[in-house]
Design an enzyme around this catalytic site. Structure first.
Site, PDB file in Angstrom:
ATOM      1  N   ASP A 167       0.862  -1.186   0.000  1.00 36.00           N
ATOM      2  CA  ASP A 167       0.000   0.000   0.000  1.00 36.00           C
ATOM      3  C   ASP A 167       0.896   1.232   0.000  1.00 36.00           C
ATOM      4  O   ASP A 167       1.095   1.879   1.019  1.00 36.00           O
ATOM      5  CB  ASP A 167      -0.903  -0.032   1.233  1.00 36.00           C
ATOM      6  CG  ASP A 167      -1.841   1.162   1.298  1.00 36.00           C
ATOM      7  OD1 ASP A 167      -1.895   1.920   0.314  1.00 36.00           O
ATOM      8  OD2 ASP A 167      -2.495   1.344   2.342  1.00 36.00           O
ATOM      9  N   SER A 168       1.421   1.547  -1.158  1.00 37.58           N
ATOM     10  CA  SER A 168       2.394   2.635  -1.271  1.00 37.58           C
ATOM     11  C   SER A 168       1.733   3.922  -1.713  1.00 37.58           C
ATOM     12  O   SER A 168       0.643   3.921  -2.289  1.00 37.58           O
ATOM     13  CB  SER A 168       3.485   2.258  -2.285  1.00 37.58           C
ATOM     14  OG  SER A 168       2.915   2.132  -3.576  1.00 37.58           O
ATOM     15  N   ASP A 170       2.428   7.548  -4.067  1.00 41.62           N
ATOM     16  CA  ASP A 170       2.932   7.717  -5.431  1.00 41.62           C
ATOM     17  C   ASP A 170       4.434   7.446  -5.478  1.00 41.62           C
ATOM     18  O   ASP A 170       5.140   7.631  -4.486  1.00 41.62           O
ATOM     19  CB  ASP A 170       2.654   9.134  -5.923  1.00 41.62           C
ATOM     20  CG  ASP A 170       1.167   9.407  -6.079  1.00 41.62           C
ATOM     21  OD1 ASP A 170       0.388   8.441  -6.092  1.00 41.62           O
ATOM     22  OD2 ASP A 170       0.784  10.585  -6.187  1.00 41.62           O
TER      23      ASP A 170
END
Length: 294
Positions: A167-168, A170
């Site tokens: 869940d990064s 940008d």
């Protein structure tokens, strides 16, 4: 707050957050007030109470999630891999400092341990206090927090996890490494023999090259992969993509059985999210030129 950051302005007594999307698009949100602000060693962290979207998490001027629609993203990045895996016991979440993905993973009784690896402790602290709609003020004892670099963390792990959720934010700043080829190899190595992973792969409209690049890099290591989409109103363009990679063949979507306490995801949504528009299919097949620059 004595001095406003450059992406927040005051106009006629009203506060506005303006998010720059590339060079040609600006998105503005009217803000009630600032709930939290801190400059951590990694980024500028804010929680802003907005009029339409409620409290929102903002990192370096970019909206990450909001109390109004954050559940859509978190349910889709979490429940798709967790529904496909037959017995998800050990789960790793890389990023996800708003705790939304961990909250969704905790809905699975068979999950025994959730390792949440978030480099910035301030994000978790702010989200748990000021964004309970997203974080659920998570206190499940199965969730173990690791405030370290996710890239380095996963390099040290071999064949441990059933599901990994990336869940990064940008691909700029601290999150840049989470989109590089070597990172996906580390994910592959950290998974058990029947493990699978899911990551967000940006907008098919505005970040088409990043989406296609992510899909290709995941496929370098995972023989079985699928791209799926959801509509998240906060994010530029609304339409958002996710990439699923698995060591073993994935079951047909119509075999999904899903019964959880959710607001967006259900059996029909999880089955249909893999049905892609023609332009996305052509992008993934290399038949369409990518005009949108990341």
């Amino acid at each position: 707050m004595e001095r406003l950051p450059k992406y927040i302005r005051s106009s006629q007594g009203k506060l506005w957050l303006t998010e720059d999307e590339r060079d040609n698009l600006k998105i503005s949100y009217r803000i009630k007030n600032v709930l939290f602000e801190e400059t951590s060693p990694y980024q500028h962290v804010m929680v802003l109470d907005s009029y339409d979207f409620g409290p929102m998490l903002v990192l370096d001027g970019v909206v990450q999630t909001t109390s109004m629609d954050g559940y859509i993203y978190n349910e889709m990045i979490s429940h798709v891999p967790l529904s496909f895996h037959p017995h998800p016991r050990n789960v790793l979440i890389i990023g996800g400092g708003d705790c939304g993905a961990a909250k969704e993973a905790a809905k699975y009784e068979e999950v025994e341990r959730i390792d949440l690896v978030e480099i910035d402790e301030a994000v978790v602290r702010a989200s748990k206090r000021y964004m309970p709609e997203v974080s659920g003020n998570l206190s499940d004892p199965r969730v173990h927090y690791h405030f370290v670099d996710g890239v380095q963390f996963v390099k040290q792990v071999q064949s441990k996890y059933d599901v990994i959720i990336v869940d990064s934010s940008d691909p700029v700043g601290p999150a840049q490494q989470l989109f590089e080829t070597g990172f996906y190899q580390s994910l592959y190595n950290a998974l058990n023999e029947d493990g699978l992973m899911a990551c967000q792969s940006q907008s098919p409209i505005f970040h088409a090259e990043i989406m296609r690049q992510t899909y290709e890099r995941v496929g370098t290591f995972f023989l079985h992969r699928k791209l799926y989409t959801a509509v998240v109103p906060t994010y530029p363009g609304g339409l958002w993509s996710f990439t699923l990679g698995s060591k073993r063949p994935l079951p047909a979507p119509e075999r999904i059985r899903f019964h959880k306490n959710t607001r967006y995801a259900n059996e029909d949504v999880l089955r249909q999210c893999f049905s892609l528009p023609v332009f996305i299919q052509e992008l993934l097949e290399g038949k369409e030129a990518v005009s949108a620059k990341p």
